[in-house]
Design a protein around this motif. Structure first.
Motif, PDB file in Angstrom:
ATOM      1  N   UNK A  48      42.374  75.716  74.798  1.00  0.00           N
ATOM      2  CA  UNK A  48      41.472  74.850  74.877  1.00  0.00           C
ATOM      3  C   UNK A  48      41.981  72.711  74.740  1.00  0.00           C
ATOM      4  N   UNK A  49      43.516  73.124  74.158  1.00  0.00           N
ATOM      5  CA  UNK A  49      44.686  72.091  74.112  1.00  0.00           C
ATOM      6  C   UNK A  49      44.723  71.998  76.182  1.00  0.00           C
ATOM      7  N   UNK A  50      45.144  72.422  76.562  1.00  0.00           N
ATOM      8  CA  UNK A  50      45.043  72.469  78.260  1.00  0.00           C
ATOM      9  C   UNK A  50      43.827  71.360  78.695  1.00  0.00           C
ATOM     10  N   UNK A  51      42.830  71.966  78.675  1.00  0.00           N
ATOM     11  CA  UNK A  51      41.806  71.018  79.287  1.00  0.00           C
ATOM     12  C   UNK A  51      41.329  69.885  78.438  1.00  0.00           C
ATOM     13  N   UNK A  52      42.130  69.408  77.639  1.00  0.00           N
ATOM     14  CA  UNK A  52      41.674  68.067  76.757  1.00  0.00           C
ATOM     15  C   UNK A  52      41.273  68.309  75.425  1.00  0.00           C
TER      16      UNK A  52
ATOM     17  N   UNK B 130      31.052  79.720  67.842  1.00  0.00           N
ATOM     18  CA  UNK B 130      32.094  78.862  68.214  1.00  0.00           C
ATOM     19  C   UNK B 130      33.300  78.316  69.573  1.00  0.00           C
ATOM     20  N   UNK B 131      33.526  77.724  69.955  1.00  0.00           N
ATOM     21  CA  UNK B 131      34.337  77.485  70.741  1.00  0.00           C
ATOM     22  C   UNK B 131      35.793  78.322  70.897  1.00  0.00           C
ATOM     23  N   UNK B 132      35.963  78.566  69.919  1.00  0.00           N
ATOM     24  CA  UNK B 132      36.853  79.321  70.311  1.00  0.00           C
ATOM     25  C   UNK B 132      36.782  80.628  70.486  1.00  0.00           C
ATOM     26  N   UNK B 133      35.884  81.435  69.285  1.00  0.00           N
ATOM     27  CA  UNK B 133      35.264  82.980  69.500  1.00  0.00           C
ATOM     28  C   UNK B 133      35.028  83.017  71.259  1.00  0.00           C
ATOM     29  N   UNK B 134      34.141  81.756  71.701  1.00  0.00           N
ATOM     30  CA  UNK B 134      33.886  81.733  72.988  1.00  0.00           C
ATOM     31  C   UNK B 134      34.873  82.061  74.034  1.00  0.00           C
TER      32      UNK B 134
ATOM     33  N   UNK C 136      37.812  76.744  80.223  1.00  0.00           N
ATOM     34  CA  UNK C 136      38.933  77.186  79.434  1.00  0.00           C
ATOM     35  C   UNK C 136      38.928  78.926  79.643  1.00  0.00           C
ATOM     36  N   UNK C 137      37.353  78.848  79.385  1.00  0.00           N
ATOM     37  CA  UNK C 137      37.267  80.493  78.833  1.00  0.00           C
ATOM     38  C   UNK C 137      37.011  81.198  80.273  1.00  0.00           C
ATOM     39  N   UNK C 138      36.512  80.858  80.976  1.00  0.00           N
ATOM     40  CA  UNK C 138      37.382  81.408  82.862  1.00  0.00           C
ATOM     41  C   UNK C 138      38.752  82.220  82.879  1.00  0.00           C
TER      42      UNK C 138
ATOM     43  N   UNK D 213      37.900  83.259  73.152  1.00  0.00           N
ATOM     44  CA  UNK D 213      38.604  84.057  72.672  1.00  0.00           C
ATOM     45  C   UNK D 213      38.157  85.237  73.030  1.00  0.00           C
ATOM     46  N   UNK D 214      36.827  85.943  73.394  1.00  0.00           N
ATOM     47  CA  UNK D 214      35.629  86.962  73.948  1.00  0.00           C
ATOM     48  C   UNK D 214      36.426  87.761  74.579  1.00  0.00           C
ATOM     49  N   UNK D 215      36.133  87.002  75.976  1.00  0.00           N
ATOM     50  CA  UNK D 215      36.844  87.379  76.915  1.00  0.00           C
ATOM     51  C   UNK D 215      37.617  88.854  76.694  1.00  0.00           C
ATOM     52  N   UNK D 216      39.178  88.188  75.881  1.00  0.00           N
ATOM     53  CA  UNK D 216      40.572  88.738  75.831  1.00  0.00           C
ATOM     54  C   UNK D 216      40.095  89.493  74.883  1.00  0.00           C
ATOM     55  N   UNK D 217      38.873  89.888  73.637  1.00  0.00           N
ATOM     56  CA  UNK D 217      38.993  90.694  73.278  1.00  0.00           C
ATOM     57  C   UNK D 217      38.361  92.205  73.633  1.00  0.00           C
ATOM     58  N   UNK D 218      37.535  91.921  74.412  1.00  0.00           N
ATOM     59  CA  UNK D 218      36.760  92.044  75.870  1.00  0.00           C
ATOM     60  C   UNK D 218      37.663  93.281  75.949  1.00  0.00           C
TER      61      UNK D 218
END
Lengths: 334, 330
Positions: free
Chosen positions: B138-142, B111-115, B167-169, B117-122
């Motif tokens: 996600x909120x910030x990128x609209x 899912x988008x939120x997991x994608x 957002x992911x980057x 958040x993934x970098x943080x959990x890694x």
């Protein structure tokens, strides 16, 4: 009589997501020797229009209504044999990706010769002579090597020249070009645009040129029709369109496009995204993204209004913004 | 100029082409050949060039997603060659990549939120905290996380997917963002939305960017300095104003002159150059542009022209300017 006359063309696709209304009443005409750009973003219906002109949509899962008159014959009423006689000889198609349109196991020369033998009934020796002439026509620096090459052995620009040579093999009067320069580098794009313009003039071709790029349309077109959600929302001679865009979508596109010297000036994007073609709104399809929207836009589909001579726009606000009046139905181009 | 955040010296990457039964190497793709540049903090360096010029390989070399054959990448004063695995992982939090095709670069089953958040959990953030930060971004990128957080990439439009990628980057708070053709696949109206968003985020977060694109208008819009590449080599670098006002290298001139004018009354009279960019396998000797250059001289075939400094921040690798100014310091 126009070479091409499209009247109230509608194309619907039956998909798992429901009925997708790709074209919702497209009307335009094209005379000999003129270049019309169909301008629009993905999903606007520009490529669907192009394919409908040659009757290329598969009959299963597709519902087509309206007329496509090519030299006064309605493509939609012809059988497959008659359509095949039109393809190539009256109108032919140049694709965006020549690498997928060309056959990888035959040389460019063989593919031109095959076209000439099958569609024009030339003897193989004559066809080979003619193939060489066609390759010269599209201005290839090493014509003999080009004829002997397989598609993967030549560059993208050369492949597109080969594709154009095949499209011209049966001496069509109308060339349908579907984003023919989109996959090319900018220095090569400039060459292909210049070549197409040169061929168009020398051979007196009519061209329908599909593009998403305002800059490309400005380079090649005599006239442009802007498409949105399966309808033409504005049509004008190309200079007039750039000087006086009358539909808020056209204005929006121009303000959203990055130009030379734009640095430091924020772009004005069009908010939101194009509508779902399976669930089109009742009124103007652009209403949800329009900065000038008002109540009637959401309920009533605007007619085409005349902005100036030869310039029409499908927007309720045209009369008050440009002092124009609606076109009487009989004389209407839509 | 302050100390560079990123500095690249003599970077080289050649890819072998193997074929036959024994997979012998019979040719090399010279993707990146002796490329040097540096990027100051909070600067945006635009990298422009046509297909096969090595710009995407360069992006991957900067992040050491590819091992260079030669040359050094120095990031935050640290040579990436000498960084071990653990150190490299730490450094990569500060350097992130945004890819061209947002569809191919997102996991279709996440899912988008997991994608996001993934970098943080890694990197060891607790799941709950990671998700909260993903939502804020996600909120910030609209993209409203309540609406989009649980969706999958295929349910989003191209523009929305590129917002997810951004957002992911940014979720790891990087200092350097390398963007590889971030707006190329997008419709013009959506492209403007994403470009504006990137400009805002860059200012808010004091980001340093390497922005790679084939589109000169986009490069001119976003960059402070521009690097022009041709077949794996740098042919010209300079401030965006210097390059836009007086491009010096014949290739840069052709690139500017080939771009459509957006003015039907000022169409191209003739194509500025002929031919396609040659194959980067076995490129021409000397100056690689010489086969398409109207000014080519015998000496252009002999050796690669060194960069010549024309002004404090404008260098061109072309013999036409030999003797006009001092050789640029390497």
């Amino acid at each position: 009589m126009s070479l091409l006359s499209v009247r109230d063309l509608r194309v619907e696709f039956d998909t798992r997501d429901g009925l997708v209304r790709a074209l919702n009443g497209v009307t335009f005409e094209l005379d000999k020797g003129l270049v019309l750009a169909l301008l629009g973003e993905s999903g606007s219906g520009k490529s669907v229009t192009l394919r409908a002109i040659l009757g290329l949509h598969p009959p299963s899962h597709t519902r087509i209504s309206g007329e496509v008159l090519l030299k006064d014959r309605d493509v939609n009423r012809l059988d497959e044999v008659e359509r095949r006689a039109i393809r190539g000889r009256v109108a032919s198609l140049v694709f965006q990706e020549p690498i997928t349109a060309l056959d990888p196991v035959y040389t460019i020369g063989d593919q031109i010769v095959e076209t000439l033998v099958r569609h024009r009934g030339l003897a193989p020796a004559d066809a080979r002579r003619r193939a060489r002439e066609l390759i010269d026509l599209v201005q290839v620096p090493a014509p003999e090597r080009m004829l002997r090459s397989y598609p993967h052995e030549i560059s993208g620009g050369m492949r597109q020249r080969g594709m154009i040579a095949i499209a011209l093999a049966c001496e069509p009067e109308l060339l349908l070009a579907d984003e023919p320069t989109t996959a090319l580098d900018v220095t090569v794009q400039a060459q292909i645009l210049w070549l197409l313009r040169d061929l168009q003039r020398r051979l007196g071709l009519a061209v329908v040129f599909v593009t998403h790029d305002l800059g490309v349309a400005a380079e090649i077109a005599d006239e442009a029709a802007v498409m949105y959600a399966g309808r033409i929302v504005e049509q004008a001679p190309i200079g007039e369109l750039f000087a006086r865009p009358a539909h808020p979508y056209t204005e929006g596109l121009m303000q959203a496009t990055v130009r030379r010297g734009q640095r430091g000036i924020p772009l004005v994007p069009i908010p939101g995204a194009p509508p779902n073609l399976a669930a089109l709104p009742a009124g103007c399809a652009f209403a949800a993204r329009c900065r000038l929207v008002r109540e009637e836009c959401r309920t009533t589909l605007p007619p085409l209004y005349q902005v100036r001579d030869g310039h029409v726009a499908r927007c309720h606000l045209v009369p008050e913004r440009f002092g124009a009046s609606p076109i009487p139905k009989a004389a209407s181009v839509a | 100029m302050s100390a560079p955040l990123l500095s690249v010296r003599g970077l080289r990457k050649h890819f072998p082409i193997r074929s036959g039964l024994l997979l012998r190497t019979h040719a090399w793709v010279r993707a990146v050949d002796d490329v040097s540049f540096s990027v100051a903090p909070e600067e945006t360096l635009g990298v422009v060039g046509e297909s096969g010029c090595g710009k995407s390989t360069l992006a991957r070399l900067i992040l050491r997603l590819l091992e260079p054959d030669a040359g050094a990448v120095t990031f935050l004063g640290e040579d990436l060659r000498s960084a071990g695995r653990a150190r490299l992982k730490r450094l990569r939090r500060d350097m992130q990549l945004v890819f061209q095709d947002p569809h191919a670069s997102l996991n279709p089953r996440m899912t988008i939120e997991d994608a996001v958040a993934f970098g943080l959990t890694v990197h060891g953030t607790a799941r709950r905290e990671a998700r909260a930060r993903a939502w804020r971004l996600l909120e910030r990128v609209g993209l409203d996380p309540r609406l989009y957080g649980r969706r999958y990439p295929h349910e989003l439009s191209g523009g929305q997917r590129q917002r997810v990628n951004i957002a992911r980057a940014l979720v790891l708070d990087p200092k350097l963002l390398v963007l590889d053709e971030p707006v190329s696949g997008l419709d013009k109206s959506v492209q403007a939305q994403v470009l504006n968003l990137l400009q805002e985020l860059k200012a808010e977060r004091a980001l340093t960017c390497v922005f790679i694109s084939h589109d000169l208008n986009v490069i001119e819009y976003v960059s402070g300095r521009v690097l022009v590449m041709y077949l794996g080599q740098v042919v010209e670098t300079g401030s965006v104003d210097a390059l836009a006002e007086s491009p010096k290298h014949p290739y840069t001139q052709a690139l500017f002159a080939s771009a459509p004018t957006m003015d039907p009354s000022r169409r191209l009279e003739r194509p500025p150059i002929t031919g396609d960019p040659p194959n980067p396998v076995n490129p021409p000797s000397g100056c690689r542009f010489r086969t398409r250059c109207a000014y080519a001289m015998p000496r252009c075939a002999e050796a690669v022209p060194p960069p010549i400094l024309l002004a404090s921040d404008h260098a061109v690798a072309c013999y036409l300017y030999d003797g006009e100014a001092a050789l640029a310091p390497v």
